[in-house]
Structures are given as structure tokens and as C-alpha cells.
Design an enzyme around this catalytic site. Structure first.
Site, PDB file in Angstrom:
ATOM      1  N   THR A   1       0.832  -1.213   0.000  1.00 22.99           N
ATOM      2  CA  THR A   1       0.000   0.000   0.000  1.00 22.99           C
ATOM      3  C   THR A   1       0.866   1.263   0.000  1.00 22.99           C
ATOM      4  O   THR A   1       0.726   2.128  -0.864  1.00 22.99           O
ATOM      5  CB  THR A   1      -0.914  -0.007   1.251  1.00 22.99           C
ATOM      6  OG1 THR A   1      -1.634  -1.231   1.257  1.00 22.99           O
ATOM      7  CG2 THR A   1      -1.870   1.156   1.261  1.00 22.99           C
ATOM      8  N   VAL A   2       1.778   1.362   0.964  1.00 27.13           N
ATOM      9  CA  VAL A   2       2.530   2.616   1.133  1.00 27.13           C
ATOM     10  C   VAL A   2       3.618   2.777   0.051  1.00 27.13           C
ATOM     11  O   VAL A   2       3.754   3.851  -0.551  1.00 27.13           O
ATOM     12  CB  VAL A   2       3.142   2.683   2.553  1.00 27.13           C
ATOM     13  CG1 VAL A   2       3.969   3.943   2.723  1.00 27.13           C
ATOM     14  CG2 VAL A   2       2.037   2.625   3.605  1.00 27.13           C
TER      15      VAL A   2
ATOM     16  N   LYS B   1       6.385   1.828  11.941  1.00 25.78           N
ATOM     17  CA  LYS B   1       6.365   2.199  13.373  1.00 25.78           C
ATOM     18  C   LYS B   1       6.837   1.076  14.279  1.00 25.78           C
ATOM     19  O   LYS B   1       7.413   1.334  15.342  1.00 25.78           O
ATOM     20  CB  LYS B   1       4.971   2.651  13.798  1.00 25.78           C
ATOM     21  CG  LYS B   1       3.882   1.617  13.567  1.00 25.78           C
ATOM     22  CD  LYS B   1       2.749   2.178  12.776  1.00 25.78           C
ATOM     23  CE  LYS B   1       1.887   1.121  12.191  1.00 25.78           C
ATOM     24  NZ  LYS B   1       0.963   1.646  11.193  1.00 25.78           N
TER      25      LYS B   1
ATOM     26  N   GLU C   1       7.928  10.963   9.758  1.00 23.75           N
ATOM     27  CA  GLU C   1       6.588  11.552   9.914  1.00 23.75           C
ATOM     28  C   GLU C   1       5.480  10.506   9.747  1.00 23.75           C
ATOM     29  O   GLU C   1       4.491  10.496  10.471  1.00 23.75           O
ATOM     30  CB  GLU C   1       6.408  12.663   8.865  1.00 23.75           C
ATOM     31  CG  GLU C   1       5.076  13.374   8.931  1.00 23.75           C
ATOM     32  CD  GLU C   1       4.926  14.212  10.191  1.00 23.75           C
ATOM     33  OE1 GLU C   1       5.614  15.220  10.321  1.00 23.75           O
ATOM     34  OE2 GLU C   1       4.115  13.836  11.067  1.00 23.75           O
TER      35      GLU C   1
ATOM     36  N   VAL D   1       3.678   7.951  12.584  1.00 22.05           N
ATOM     37  CA  VAL D   1       2.629   8.317  13.550  1.00 22.05           C
ATOM     38  C   VAL D   1       1.528   9.081  12.839  1.00 22.05           C
ATOM     39  O   VAL D   1       1.788  10.106  12.209  1.00 22.05           O
ATOM     40  CB  VAL D   1       3.193   9.208  14.690  1.00 22.05           C
ATOM     41  CG1 VAL D   1       2.084   9.567  15.678  1.00 22.05           C
ATOM     42  CG2 VAL D   1       4.346   8.522  15.395  1.00 22.05           C
TER      43      VAL D   1
ATOM     44  N   ASP E   1      -0.811  -1.188  18.206  1.00 18.48           N
ATOM     45  CA  ASP E   1      -0.428  -0.247  17.151  1.00 18.48           C
ATOM     46  C   ASP E   1      -0.319   1.172  17.727  1.00 18.48           C
ATOM     47  O   ASP E   1       0.672   1.879  17.502  1.00 18.48           O
ATOM     48  CB  ASP E   1      -1.478  -0.315  16.026  1.00 18.48           C
ATOM     49  CG  ASP E   1      -1.224   0.700  14.933  1.00 18.48           C
ATOM     50  OD1 ASP E   1      -0.271   0.512  14.161  1.00 18.48           O
ATOM     51  OD2 ASP E   1      -1.975   1.694  14.849  1.00 18.48           O
TER      52      ASP E   1
ATOM     53  N   LYS F   1       3.112   3.846  18.289  1.00 18.58           N
ATOM     54  CA  LYS F   1       3.133   5.239  17.829  1.00 18.58           C
ATOM     55  C   LYS F   1       3.363   6.181  19.012  1.00 18.58           C
ATOM     56  O   LYS F   1       4.091   7.172  18.906  1.00 18.58           O
ATOM     57  CB  LYS F   1       1.819   5.575  17.127  1.00 18.58           C
ATOM     58  CG  LYS F   1       1.633   4.802  15.819  1.00 18.58           C
ATOM     59  CD  LYS F   1       0.200   4.920  15.337  1.00 18.58           C
ATOM     60  CE  LYS F   1      -0.043   4.208  14.035  1.00 18.58           C
ATOM     61  NZ  LYS F   1      -1.476   4.061  13.723  1.00 18.58           N
TER      62      LYS F   1
HETATM   63  N1  LIG Z   1      -0.992   0.933   5.142  1.00 14.32           N
HETATM   64  C1  LIG Z   1      -0.996   2.099   5.771  1.00 14.32           C
HETATM   65  O1  LIG Z   1      -1.924   2.894   5.624  1.00 14.32           O
HETATM   66  C2  LIG Z   1       0.164   2.501   6.654  1.00 14.32           C
HETATM   67  C3  LIG Z   1       0.136   3.757   7.293  1.00 14.32           C
HETATM   68  C4  LIG Z   1       1.239   4.144   8.066  1.00 14.32           C
HETATM   69  C5  LIG Z   1       2.310   3.296   8.216  1.00 14.32           C
HETATM   70  N2  LIG Z   1       2.288   2.070   7.610  1.00 14.32           N
HETATM   71  C6  LIG Z   1       3.465   1.198   7.757  1.00 14.32           C
HETATM   72  O2  LIG Z   1       4.107   1.115   6.491  1.00 14.32           O
HETATM   73  C7  LIG Z   1       4.679  -0.170   6.309  1.00 14.32           C
HETATM   74  C8  LIG Z   1       4.127  -0.801   5.036  1.00 14.32           C
HETATM   75  O3  LIG Z   1       2.729  -0.954   5.177  1.00 14.32           O
HETATM   76  P1  LIG Z   1       1.842  -1.458   3.938  1.00 14.32           P
HETATM   77  O4  LIG Z   1       0.435  -1.326   4.388  1.00 14.32           O
HETATM   78  O5  LIG Z   1       2.292  -0.785   2.704  1.00 14.32           O
HETATM   79  O6  LIG Z   1       2.244  -3.003   3.907  1.00 14.32           O
HETATM   80  P2  LIG Z   1       1.936  -4.081   2.750  1.00 14.32           P
HETATM   81  O7  LIG Z   1       0.868  -3.582   1.864  1.00 14.32           O
HETATM   82  O8  LIG Z   1       1.790  -5.386   3.437  1.00 14.32           O
HETATM   83  O9  LIG Z   1       3.294  -4.099   1.887  1.00 14.32           O
HETATM   84  C9  LIG Z   1       4.507  -4.549   2.402  1.00 14.32           C
HETATM   85  C10 LIG Z   1       5.529  -4.589   1.287  1.00 14.32           C
HETATM   86  O10 LIG Z   1       6.796  -4.920   1.856  1.00 14.32           O
HETATM   87  C11 LIG Z   1       7.370  -6.003   1.145  1.00 14.32           C
HETATM   88  N3  LIG Z   1       8.134  -6.782   2.121  1.00 14.32           N
HETATM   89  C12 LIG Z   1       7.700  -7.315   3.283  1.00 14.32           C
HETATM   90  N4  LIG Z   1       8.709  -7.932   3.927  1.00 14.32           N
HETATM   91  C13 LIG Z   1       9.803  -7.764   3.154  1.00 14.32           C
HETATM   92  C14 LIG Z   1      11.155  -8.170   3.255  1.00 14.32           C
HETATM   93  N5  LIG Z   1      11.597  -8.877   4.290  1.00 14.32           N
HETATM   94  N6  LIG Z   1      12.021  -7.838   2.258  1.00 14.32           N
HETATM   95  C15 LIG Z   1      11.586  -7.129   1.204  1.00 14.32           C
HETATM   96  N7  LIG Z   1      10.318  -6.708   1.051  1.00 14.32           N
HETATM   97  C16 LIG Z   1       9.445  -7.025   2.005  1.00 14.32           C
HETATM   98  C17 LIG Z   1       6.221  -6.787   0.542  1.00 14.32           C
HETATM   99  O11 LIG Z   1       6.682  -7.499  -0.593  1.00 14.32           O
HETATM  100  P3  LIG Z   1       5.695  -8.373  -1.540  1.00 14.32           P
HETATM  101  O12 LIG Z   1       4.895  -7.344  -2.289  1.00 14.32           O
HETATM  102  O13 LIG Z   1       6.585  -9.156  -2.420  1.00 14.32           O
HETATM  103  O14 LIG Z   1       4.860  -9.193  -0.606  1.00 14.32           O
HETATM  104  C18 LIG Z   1       5.260  -5.644   0.209  1.00 14.32           C
HETATM  105  O15 LIG Z   1       5.565  -5.105  -1.060  1.00 14.32           O
HETATM  106  C19 LIG Z   1       4.367  -0.966   7.577  1.00 14.32           C
HETATM  107  O16 LIG Z   1       5.471  -0.913   8.429  1.00 14.32           O
HETATM  108  C20 LIG Z   1       3.170  -0.222   8.166  1.00 14.32           C
HETATM  109  O17 LIG Z   1       3.104  -0.331   9.569  1.00 14.32           O
HETATM  110  C21 LIG Z   1       1.247   1.653   6.834  1.00 14.32           C
END
Ligand SMILES: NC(=O)c1ccc[n+]([C@@H]2O[C@H](COP(=O)([O-])OP(=O)(O)OC[C@H]3O[C@@H](n4cnc5c(N)ncnc54)[C@H](OP(=O)(O)O)[C@@H]3O)[C@@H](O)[C@H]2O)c1
Length: 328
Positions: free
Chosen positions: A13-14, A104, A128, A131, A200, A204
Site C-alpha cells: 500500500t505505502v 512504526k 513523519e 505516527v 499499534d 506510535k
Molecule cells: N498501510 C498504511 O496505511 C500505513 C500507514 C502508516 C504506516 N504504515 C506502515 O508502512 C509499512 C508498510 O505498510 P503497507 O500497508 O504498505 O504493507 P503491505 O501492503 O503489506 O506491503 C509490504 C511490502 O513490503 C514487502 N516486504 C515485506 N517484507 C519484506 C522483506 N523482508 N524484504 C523485502 N520486502 C518485504 C512486501 O513485498 P511483496 O509485495 O513481495 O509481498 C510488500 O511489497 C508498515 O510498516 C506499516 O506499519 C502503513
């Protein structure tokens, strides 16, 4: 115009949000930042997964390929969990690369050491997005800390919990029904444990504590409670009294004793509370400072573009703090 090489760790997603902003806003970023950002590589777990939005040659599952990019100026990290994210960022900093993270879980534990290491290597760390997603809490706090002393921070730091509580009150839903609704809308993860258990919000809050007070309370001493035990009957009775349940993370410092104390739990609050009116998936943070009084920031605490925007904004801030970008 200077070209700047960028890598993205994680393309979920991010990470996809960051990529989209760098591509779609390229000319605005050139104009505003005075540099041309070029994505050199994207790290994922599985480079063979079909990804219509990114060229296959950009994808890798080898961190070495990112570490080997010559003149890499900044990495946007959006992978999940403490490791290997910490180890990757630690190595990138050692190589003289700026890092910006949304992670986080990793940053609440390793933020301090990453920042110390970055200072030694003359690079910067942006966090940024760790949190309250797109809400500029870290920037605001950084600014006011130049002059103020922060006394207390109260936050609604998990949008899923706030959404559930809002639906329980507004639509009379039971907890399980509201959780299912949040999952259908994509607000809650398939495994919602971290959101509804308070974990979570806790992570934060620890990041905010480190920033405001330069320390965190001992994690063992922080009472962390989620919203899963609140019943619709309790919510109904609270509403009849003009009160609302909110899931609130609080950290405060007693400057006389030096003690930093934190709690993360549902609280019953009335209209006079700064977080009373925060509805749906919004996040909010009320910062109480000695000169400023209370300032409350409200907005989208998660989501692809708000979170990614906060990360790219961090890079803009880095450029204004130092003009020493590595150009290619
Ligand atoms: N989603 C939100 O709205 C949001 C908001 C604030 C903060 N965050 C934080 O941002 C981070 C990402 O969140 P997300 O929602 O984008 O997660 P996500 O959709 O699950 O995506 C995670 C990505 O990381 C890759 N990945 C995971 N483990 C890995 C590793 N060991 N080596 C290389 N690549 C790896 C995955 O690869 P594959 O695609 O190959 O599976 C995937 O592309 C998290 O730490 C989350 O807490 C998220």
C-alpha cells in the site's frame, strides 16, 4: 537540474503510494524541490508477483542491489516489522544514504539508534509517516519543541479502533459487527489484533514520547488495553449521558520527578475533551505545551496517498535542511 537517485523498500500500500507520487508529481516536485527524483530500484519479498504499476527491471528481493546503487541519496522504507527493516536502514545509513520510514514497529524500538547513526554519517532520518499517517504531528512537534516544553500528548492513534467506536455509537452496532464492517471497507487488516488490542497505538505513542521527552517509559510499565471489551450497552449508556468512548494513548512527563508515564486504553470523555469530536477513521493528536497551550491536529491516519505524501514531504524537509544532496 540535479538528478537524485531514490529507492523504495516495500511495494505494498505505502510503497506503491510513494512510487505513484514520485511519478505522477514529478514535474511539481522538480519545481518545488529543485531536483529530479528518479526511482532506481524497488525492494520486495517476491519480485515475480505481477505488478502492473512498476517496470520489472526495477524490482529486486536483494538488498545488496540497493546498497550497491552508486550515489543513492534517499530510501523510502515501507516494509513490515522490525527485521530486516532495521538492519537494512542501518546499513544504508552507514553507506551515507538518507532514510525515510513509515514502519512504526521498527522505529519505536530502533528510532533512537538510527538517528544517532545518521548524525554520525551526516545523513537524515524522516519518520513523519510512522505516527498518524498523513497528519503532520512530527513536524509540528519538532517546531514547537524549539521553544516549548511539551507536558502531555493525548492521541487517537488507531483509525480502525476509532471507526469501530464511532459505528458502535452512531449505528448501534456490536463490536464484532463494527469490526467486520471495518474489514469490509479495508480499514482493518485481515488480522486486526494490532489495531484493536492497542499495540499499534502503543508503538506510535512511544515514538511521540521519544521525540517530546527524549525518552520512553519502560514498556513493561505501560498499561495497554484495546477496545474489544467495550459492549454496545456501555456505549449506549455513555451516549445517554452525553459522553463518548475513545481509544486514547497518553504520555506525560512530570518535570519535578522526571517520570514519564503512559497509558493506552479506552476512556470515557465528555464534550470538553479535545478528542471528543474525532470521528470515523480519523486520527488526532492533542499536544499540550507550556507556552502554546493545547494544539490538536486531526486527519487521515493511514492510507496509501496520505501516508506516502508524508514520506515525500519528509524528503522535501531534508532538502531544505541540507543542500548536500548527492547529484548524478
Ligand atoms: N498501510 C498504511 O496505511 C500505513 C500507514 C502508516 C504506516 N504504515 C506502515 O508502512 C509499512 C508498510 O505498510 P503497507 O500497508 O504498505 O504493507 P503491505 O501492503 O503489506 O506491503 C509490504 C511490502 O513490503 C514487502 N516486504 C515485506 N517484507 C519484506 C522483506 N523482508 N524484504 C523485502 N520486502 C518485504 C512486501 O513485498 P511483496 O509485495 O513481495 O509481498 C510488500 O511489497 C508498515 O510498516 C506499516 O506499519 C502503513
Amino acid at each position: 537540474m540535479k538528478k537524485v537517485k531514490v529507492a523504495i523498500l516495500g511495494f505494498g500500500t505505502v510503497g506503491q503510494g510513494v512510487y505513484r507520487i514520485l511519478i505522477e508529481k514529478r514535474s511539481q516536485l522538480k519545481q518545488m524541490l529543485g531536483v529530479d527524483l528518479e526511482v532506481a530500484k524497488i525492494l520486495v519479498s517476491n519480485p515475480n508477483k505481477p505488478r502492473p504499476h512498476a517496470a520489472k527491471e526495477l524490482l529486486t528481493n536483494q538488498i545488496e542491489e540497493i546498497l550497491d546503487i552508486p550515489n543513492l541519496d534517499v530510501v523510502f522504507e515501507a516494509i513490515v516489522g522490525e527485521e530486516p527493516a532495521y538492519q537494512y536502514l542501518d546499513r544504508l545509513i552507514e553507506k551515507g544514504c538518507n532514510v525515510i520510514t513509515a514502519n512504526k514497529v521498527m522505529f519505536s524500538k530502533h528510532g533512537k539508534s538510527l538517528q544517532e547513526k545518521a548524525a554520525k554519517h551526516g545523513v537524515q532520518v524522516g519518520f513523519e509517516a510512522t505516527v498518524a499517517g498523513g497528519v503532520p504531528v512530527i513536524k509540528t512537534m519538532d517546531n514547537l519543541l524549539r521553544v516549548n516544553k511539551v507536558q502531555r500528548i493525548q492521541g487517537i492513534l488507531n483509525g480502525t479502533s476509532n471507526y469501530i467506536l464511532t459505528q458502535m455509537r452512531g449505528r448501534g452496532m456490536a463490536f464484532e459487527e463494527a469490526l467486520e464492517d471495518a474489514q469490509k471497507l479495508g480499514y482493518a487488516e485481515a488480522d486486526p489484533y494490532n489495531d484493536i488490542s492497542g499495540q499499534d497505538a502503543f508503538r506510535k505513542l512511544m515514538i511521540l514520547s521519544e521525540l517530546a521527552f527524549k525518552e520512553q517509559p519502560d514498556w513493561k510499565d505501560v498499561k495497554v488495553q484495546g477496545i474489544n471489551e467495550i459492549t454496545s450497552q456501555q456505549v449506549k449508556e455513555a451516549t445517554e449521558k452525553g459522553m463518548r468512548y475513545r481509544h486514547i494513548a497518553v504520555v506525560q512527563k512530570n518535570y519535578k520527578t522526571g517520570e514519564v508515564h503512559a497509558t493506552v486504553r479506552p476512556e470515557l470523555i465528555d464534550q470538553s475533551h479535545p478528542l471528543y469530536s474525532i470521528e470515523e477513521v480519523n486520527n488526532a493528536v492533542a499536544i499540550e505545551a507550556d507556552l502554546l497551550g493545547t494544539v490538536t491536529l486531526v486527519g487521515p491516519g493511514a492510507g496509501m496517498l496520505p501516508t506516502a505524501s508524508a514520506m515525500v514531504e519528509d524528503y522535501g524537509d531534508m532538502l531544505t535542511k541540507t543542500k548536500n544532496v548527492i547529484s548524478i
